[in-house]
Scaffold this motif. Structure first.
Motif, PDB file in Angstrom:
ATOM      1  N   GLN A 250       7.588   6.702  -8.610  1.00  0.00           N
ATOM      2  CA  GLN A 250       6.834   7.618  -7.765  1.00  0.00           C
ATOM      3  C   GLN A 250       5.753   6.868  -6.982  1.00  0.00           C
ATOM      4  O   GLN A 250       5.468   7.217  -5.833  1.00  0.00           O
ATOM      5  CB  GLN A 250       6.192   8.718  -8.615  1.00  0.00           C
ATOM      6  N   GLY A 251       5.164   5.856  -7.603  1.00  0.00           N
ATOM      7  CA  GLY A 251       4.187   5.048  -6.897  1.00  0.00           C
ATOM      8  C   GLY A 251       4.818   4.289  -5.746  1.00  0.00           C
ATOM      9  O   GLY A 251       4.225   4.172  -4.663  1.00  0.00           O
ATOM     10  N   THR A 252       6.017   3.797  -5.977  1.00  0.00           N
ATOM     11  CA  THR A 252       6.751   3.119  -4.903  1.00  0.00           C
ATOM     12  C   THR A 252       7.064   4.080  -3.773  1.00  0.00           C
ATOM     13  O   THR A 252       6.985   3.729  -2.593  1.00  0.00           O
ATOM     14  CB  THR A 252       8.052   2.513  -5.454  1.00  0.00           C
ATOM     15  N   ILE A 253       7.416   5.326  -4.128  1.00  0.00           N
ATOM     16  CA  ILE A 253       7.664   6.348  -3.105  1.00  0.00           C
ATOM     17  C   ILE A 253       6.395   6.617  -2.305  1.00  0.00           C
ATOM     18  O   ILE A 253       6.437   6.791  -1.080  1.00  0.00           O
ATOM     19  CB  ILE A 253       8.193   7.641  -3.754  1.00  0.00           C
ATOM     20  N   ALA A 254       5.252   6.649  -3.001  1.00  0.00           N
ATOM     21  CA  ALA A 254       3.978   6.859  -2.301  1.00  0.00           C
ATOM     22  C   ALA A 254       3.677   5.701  -1.355  1.00  0.00           C
ATOM     23  O   ALA A 254       3.269   5.911  -0.205  1.00  0.00           O
ATOM     24  CB  ALA A 254       2.849   7.026  -3.320  1.00  0.00           C
ATOM     25  N   VAL A 255       3.883   4.465  -1.840  1.00  0.00           N
ATOM     26  CA  VAL A 255       3.686   3.288  -0.984  1.00  0.00           C
ATOM     27  C   VAL A 255       4.642   3.346   0.205  1.00  0.00           C
ATOM     28  O   VAL A 255       4.258   3.052   1.348  1.00  0.00           O
ATOM     29  CB  VAL A 255       3.894   1.985  -1.788  1.00  0.00           C
ATOM     30  N   ILE A 258       3.308   5.769   2.806  1.00  0.00           N
ATOM     31  CA  ILE A 258       2.213   5.188   3.590  1.00  0.00           C
ATOM     32  C   ILE A 258       2.764   4.175   4.592  1.00  0.00           C
ATOM     33  O   ILE A 258       2.371   4.142   5.768  1.00  0.00           O
ATOM     34  CB  ILE A 258       1.184   4.524   2.656  1.00  0.00           C
ATOM     35  N   LEU A 259       3.693   3.344   4.116  1.00  0.00           N
ATOM     36  CA  LEU A 259       4.306   2.341   4.997  1.00  0.00           C
ATOM     37  C   LEU A 259       5.050   2.996   6.153  1.00  0.00           C
ATOM     38  O   LEU A 259       4.919   2.581   7.311  1.00  0.00           O
ATOM     39  CB  LEU A 259       5.262   1.460   4.180  1.00  0.00           C
ATOM     40  N   LEU A 260       5.821   4.028   5.850  1.00  0.00           N
ATOM     41  CA  LEU A 260       6.569   4.728   6.892  1.00  0.00           C
ATOM     42  C   LEU A 260       5.637   5.322   7.941  1.00  0.00           C
ATOM     43  O   LEU A 260       5.899   5.210   9.152  1.00  0.00           O
ATOM     44  CB  LEU A 260       7.425   5.831   6.274  1.00  0.00           C
TER      45      LEU A 260
END
Length: 462
Positions: A250-255, A258-260
């Motif tokens: 989920q943290g990777t999805i959040a990152v 933000i990146l997107l």
């Protein structure tokens, strides 16, 4: 002793069990997805396309705090399911108590930090000047209630681990219906705009939390006491290892979010961010039955693995992939045929709109359908990746669960989003999605097949 309902996870036919677990989960996800669709449509039609952009940039941070509860819920419930499967009800109770304490402390601390440094986070999340004010209004109000969401997400997974998926379904349906009604009332009727959208979300969190609190007081077989909520190092370590898998994902999805937002802003504009907000909503909605199968699979696999009924675990894997694969193919066909119809839900082209908003909405309608098709290209194969990573998590194997859960977003999608746009622009962002899906499915399928042959073929079935 009265037979507890969780025991049916080890006795009923797998196909029947999967339907019993997956259908309520799917319905709950469907209603939540419809809530997101209506929410996004209300924003786009009643406030404007930039309101969608504002919510899109806020979501990664609020999503991550809410995901603390999801991570602790899924990770701890894996321990809880295996404890129930082995007959250790006291351990299951201690695990739930520690889940509750951890969720409250961690999500509360993060929410406080988010509120104290709100200006920094809004800029970091990718809010542009054209919609920064909208984003800040939504961000502050939603953070006030984010701890309730985190606690509710944790509790929902515990309810499912108890073998009571219908209550978990209701816990998702009630706030979704409430949010739709409140959106209409606060945005359209009372004219509160972005502030109304944010308060509708806050109240929906409270509704969900209230129902789950009622369940654990009145209906649950896990009745907490003060001793249970005291943190115990051994229990915390066991929960944390498995929770980290979901939290990392989920943290990777959040990152990724933000990146997107930043990449789309750099190589495109705020309307491309709005397009992704719509695509993200359609992804959640369209894939609800596949995600439901995945969620239904986990307690079945965890319980039977704990009971050493390995043949049933193997059967649950095969059945889940079959059911989920059929559903994914149907979803793929629908998206390929009707992309324009999905997109037109979210933005209005009424002549009564002001000229600038009307022009923005028409441009969003022009850009988004082709992007939606590209993002969904690999949909027929994604169930293998979902079930594979869920299997390792449900049986308590932390390292492979962690690595496989990160394959799509962390190992493939984020690098591709950094590499492709310099050459292909915004198109590179959309193309990155199906490439990441295919690569992560191949890798996960390989490791899942190896694990099944190595572990579940052993003659230890009960």
């Amino acid at each position: 002793m009265t037979k507890i309902s969780s025991e049916t996870l080890g006795t009923q036919p797998i196909g029947k069990l999967l339907i019993q677990q997956a259908v309520p989960a799917s319905i709950g996800i469907l209603v939540m997805s419809l809530n997101m669709i209506v929410d996004t449509a209300f924003l786009g039609n009643w406030i404007g396309g930039l309101a969608i952009s504002a919510v899109q940039v806020v979501l990664p941070f609020t999503f991550f705090i809410g995901a603390i509860g999801l991570a602790i819920g899924i990770g701890g419930s894996s321990v809880l399911s295996r404890a129930l499967g082995s007959g250790d009800h006291d351990k299951a109770l201690r695990v739930f108590g520690n889940q509750t304490t951890l969720t409250f402390l961690i999500s509360g601390s993060l929410a406080l930090v988010g509120l104290l440094f709100q200006d920094f986070f809004i800029g970091f999340l990718g809010a542009e000047d054209s919609f920064k004010e909208y984003a800040l209004v939504y961000y502050k109000i939603v953070l006030y209630g984010i701890v309730m969401l985190s606690m509710a997400m944790m509790g929902n997974n515990v309810i499912r681990a108890e073998g009571k998926p219908k209550f978990a379904m209701v816990a998702m349906i009630l706030p979704a219906i409430g949010n739709i009604f409140l959106d209409y009332l606060l945005i359209n009727v009372m004219g509160y705009g972005m502030e109304g959208a944010a308060w509708a979300t806050f109240i929906s969190y409270a509704i969900c939390f209230g129902f789950i609190l009622w369940f654990f007081i009145v209906k649950s077989e896990l009745q907490l006491n003060l001793e249970c909520i005291k943190l115990k190092k051994k229990i915390v370590n066991e929960i944390s290892g498995l929770s980290f898998v979901t939290l990392a994902r989920q943290g990777t999805i959040a990152v990724l979010g933000i990146l997107l937002n930043n990449v789309l802003g750099n190589y495109g504009d705020e309307l491309d961010i709005a397009s992704y907000g719509i695509i993200r909503t359609v992804l959640m909605f369209a894939l609800f039955p596949v995600i439901g199968v995945n969620q239904g699979f986990m307690p079945i696999a965890g319980y039977n693995y704990g009971a050493e009924k390995f043949q049933r675990v193997r059967e649950s894997i095969n059945t889940s992939i079959t059911y989920g694969g059929i559903l994914a193919i149907l979803i793929f066909i629908i998206i390929m045929v009707f992309p324009q119809e999905f997109i037109s839900i979210f933005v209005s082209t009424k002549e009564s709109l002001d000229p600038e908003t009307l022009a923005d909405n028409r441009e969003i309608l022009k850009r988004t359908p082709s992007a939606l098709r590209i993002v969904f290209l690999a949909t027929p194969v994604i169930i293998v990746q979902l079930i594979g990573s869920a299997y390792f998590q449900s049986i308590g194997k932390v390292i492979p669960a962690l690595l496989l859960s990160l394959t799509k977003q962390g190992f493939f999608l984020i690098p591709l989003i950094l590499l492709l746009p310099p050459f292909l622009g915004v198109l590179g962002v959309w193309i990155a999605f199906p490439i990441a899906d295919v690569l992560s499915t191949i890798l996960t399928g390989y490791y899942l097949n190896r694990e099944v042959r190595k572990t579940l073929a052993l003659p230890k079935t009960a």
